[in-house]
Design a protein around this motif. Structure first.
Motif, PDB file in Angstrom:
ATOM      1  N   UNK A 171      19.238   8.162   0.996  1.00 13.66           N
ATOM      2  CA  UNK A 171      18.468   7.465  -0.042  1.00 13.66           C
ATOM      3  C   UNK A 171      17.220   8.246  -0.457  1.00 13.66           C
ATOM      4  N   UNK A 172      16.605   8.930   0.500  1.00 15.80           N
ATOM      5  CA  UNK A 172      15.353   9.650   0.192  1.00 15.80           C
ATOM      6  C   UNK A 172      15.615  11.103  -0.201  1.00 15.80           C
ATOM      7  N   UNK A 173      16.888  11.498  -0.090  1.00 15.71           N
ATOM      8  CA  UNK A 173      17.257  12.896  -0.330  1.00 15.71           C
ATOM      9  C   UNK A 173      16.577  13.854   0.670  1.00 15.71           C
ATOM     10  N   UNK A 174      16.546  13.420   1.926  1.00 11.32           N
ATOM     11  CA  UNK A 174      16.004  14.212   3.031  1.00 11.32           C
ATOM     12  C   UNK A 174      17.184  14.684   3.887  1.00 11.32           C
ATOM     13  N   UNK A 175      16.948  15.719   4.720  1.00  8.94           N
ATOM     14  CA  UNK A 175      17.968  16.094   5.702  1.00  8.94           C
ATOM     15  C   UNK A 175      17.936  15.072   6.838  1.00  8.94           C
ATOM     16  N   UNK A 189      17.176  -9.180  11.086  1.00 10.32           N
ATOM     17  CA  UNK A 189      16.684  -9.932   9.926  1.00 10.32           C
ATOM     18  C   UNK A 189      16.669  -9.060   8.673  1.00 10.32           C
ATOM     19  N   UNK A 190      16.147  -7.840   8.812  1.00  9.66           N
ATOM     20  CA  UNK A 190      15.982  -6.970   7.640  1.00  9.66           C
ATOM     21  C   UNK A 190      17.235  -6.131   7.420  1.00  9.66           C
ATOM     22  N   UNK A 191      17.845  -6.317   6.242  1.00 11.52           N
ATOM     23  CA  UNK A 191      19.045  -5.519   5.942  1.00 11.52           C
ATOM     24  C   UNK A 191      18.631  -4.083   5.628  1.00 11.52           C
ATOM     25  N   UNK A 192      19.518  -3.115   5.913  1.00  9.97           N
ATOM     26  CA  UNK A 192      19.181  -1.715   5.625  1.00  9.97           C
ATOM     27  C   UNK A 192      18.734  -1.507   4.177  1.00  9.97           C
ATOM     28  N   UNK A 193      19.423  -2.178   3.206  1.00  8.16           N
ATOM     29  CA  UNK A 193      19.043  -1.967   1.784  1.00  8.16           C
ATOM     30  C   UNK A 193      17.613  -2.435   1.535  1.00  8.16           C
ATOM     31  N   UNK A 194      17.228  -3.541   2.201  1.00  7.08           N
ATOM     32  CA  UNK A 194      15.867  -4.070   2.003  1.00  7.08           C
ATOM     33  C   UNK A 194      14.847  -3.049   2.499  1.00  7.08           C
ATOM     34  N   UNK A 195      15.139  -2.457   3.651  1.00  7.45           N
ATOM     35  CA  UNK A 195      14.222  -1.456   4.205  1.00  7.45           C
ATOM     36  C   UNK A 195      14.161  -0.231   3.293  1.00  7.45           C
ATOM     37  N   UNK A 196      15.318   0.203   2.809  1.00  7.60           N
ATOM     38  CA  UNK A 196      15.343   1.382   1.940  1.00  7.60           C
ATOM     39  C   UNK A 196      14.510   1.131   0.685  1.00  7.60           C
ATOM     40  N   UNK A 197      14.674  -0.060   0.094  1.00  3.56           N
ATOM     41  CA  UNK A 197      13.897  -0.380  -1.118  1.00  3.56           C
ATOM     42  C   UNK A 197      12.412  -0.404  -0.819  1.00  3.56           C
ATOM     43  N   UNK A 198      12.069  -0.979   0.332  1.00  5.57           N
ATOM     44  CA  UNK A 198      10.654  -1.052   0.699  1.00  5.57           C
ATOM     45  C   UNK A 198      10.067   0.354   0.856  1.00  5.57           C
ATOM     46  N   UNK A 199      10.803   1.219   1.539  1.00  2.00           N
ATOM     47  CA  UNK A 199      10.282   2.566   1.775  1.00  2.00           C
ATOM     48  C   UNK A 199      10.175   3.353   0.474  1.00  2.00           C
ATOM     49  N   UNK A 200      11.152   3.148  -0.424  1.00  2.00           N
ATOM     50  CA  UNK A 200      11.080   3.841  -1.721  1.00  2.00           C
ATOM     51  C   UNK A 200       9.802   3.441  -2.450  1.00  2.00           C
ATOM     52  N   UNK A 201       9.403   2.163  -2.281  1.00  2.00           N
ATOM     53  CA  UNK A 201       8.195   1.689  -2.971  1.00  2.00           C
ATOM     54  C   UNK A 201       6.917   2.228  -2.349  1.00  2.00           C
ATOM     55  N   UNK A 238       0.830  -1.196   0.000  1.00  3.56           N
ATOM     56  CA  UNK A 238       0.000   0.000   0.000  1.00  3.56           C
ATOM     57  C   UNK A 238       0.871   1.255   0.000  1.00  3.56           C
ATOM     58  N   UNK A 239       0.551   2.161  -0.946  1.00  2.77           N
ATOM     59  CA  UNK A 239       1.314   3.423  -1.015  1.00  2.77           C
ATOM     60  C   UNK A 239       0.799   4.399   0.035  1.00  2.77           C
ATOM     61  N   UNK A 240       1.691   5.145   0.666  1.00  5.68           N
ATOM     62  CA  UNK A 240       1.243   6.227   1.539  1.00  5.68           C
ATOM     63  C   UNK A 240       1.798   7.512   0.951  1.00  5.68           C
ATOM     64  N   UNK A 241       1.113   8.633   1.232  1.00  7.78           N
ATOM     65  CA  UNK A 241       1.616   9.919   0.738  1.00  7.78           C
ATOM     66  C   UNK A 241       3.023  10.120   1.315  1.00  7.78           C
TER      67      UNK A 241
END
Ligand code: S3P
Length: 176
Positions: free
Chosen positions: A30-34, A162-174, A2-5
């Motif tokens: 990764x998100x280009x945030x401060x 269990x969850x690698x940082x890259x996996x989390x980053x990819x999930x959040x990008x999605x 599910x996408x969130x704003x």
């Protein structure tokens, strides 16, 4: 998924030593945030270290400062990843306010791993500095049990072993 704003603010919570700052920095990149670390934000505004604040004014005043600077950050414009302190979501109405303003992620780790990490990093943490290894284990176990009900209200719980940082980053990008 599910996408969130896309949230303007992403918060990381979890026990001391759970890796909020290091994951926060990668996430911000990764998100280009401060990236903001709430403890450092308090220290730079108060012009003294957390150990100094705890030493001269005690935990109660620290919690008030934590609440005040959190609110100040919420008022600022711009996208940010904010690494909270280990206790931030457990005091006042911080948890509700954080969840209203952004996306809250809990970095979960077992007591054993937290203790291994914290036994090497006790000095800069006022709540731990006087504890022996044995006392550290009991302290972490007890405090984590008390804080779990707060942490577990996060929008997303990440099992950091269990969850690698890259996996989390990819999930959040999605989902953002
Ligand atoms: C605290 C955690 C610390 C810091 C303060 C109190 C806590 O932050 O805010 O020493 O109550 O768990 P870290 O989780 O970044 O160590």
């Amino acid at each position: 998924m599910r996408k969130v704003k896309s949230p303007d603010l992403v918060f990381l919570c979890g026990f001391m030593g759970s890796g909020k700052s290091s994951l926060g920095k990668s996430l911000a990149r990764a998100l280009n945030y401060d990236f903001i670390d709430l403890d450092h934000y308090i220290e730079s505004n108060e012009k003294r270290s957390l150990p100094e604040i705890f030493q001269s004014d005690g935990e109660q005043l620290f919690r008030k400062l934590e609440q005040k600077y959190l609110r100040e950050l919420l008022k600022q414009k711009g996208n940010k990843v904010i690494a909270l302190g280990g206790g931030t979501v457990c005091f006042f109405d911080n948890l509700e306010i954080i969840k209203e303003h952004g996306y809250l992620i809990y970095l979960r780790l077992p007591v054993k791993t937290l203790c291994q990490r914290l036994s090497k990093a006790r000095k800069e943490r006022p709540l731990l500095k006087d504890l022996s290894d044995k006392d550290l284990h009991v302290f972490v176990e007890d405090l984590l049990e008390k804080r779990k009900p707060f942490y577990e209200q996060a929008h997303r719980i990440v099992d950091s072993l269990v969850t690698k940082p890259e996996t989390l980053l990819n999930e959040l990008r999605k989902i953002f």
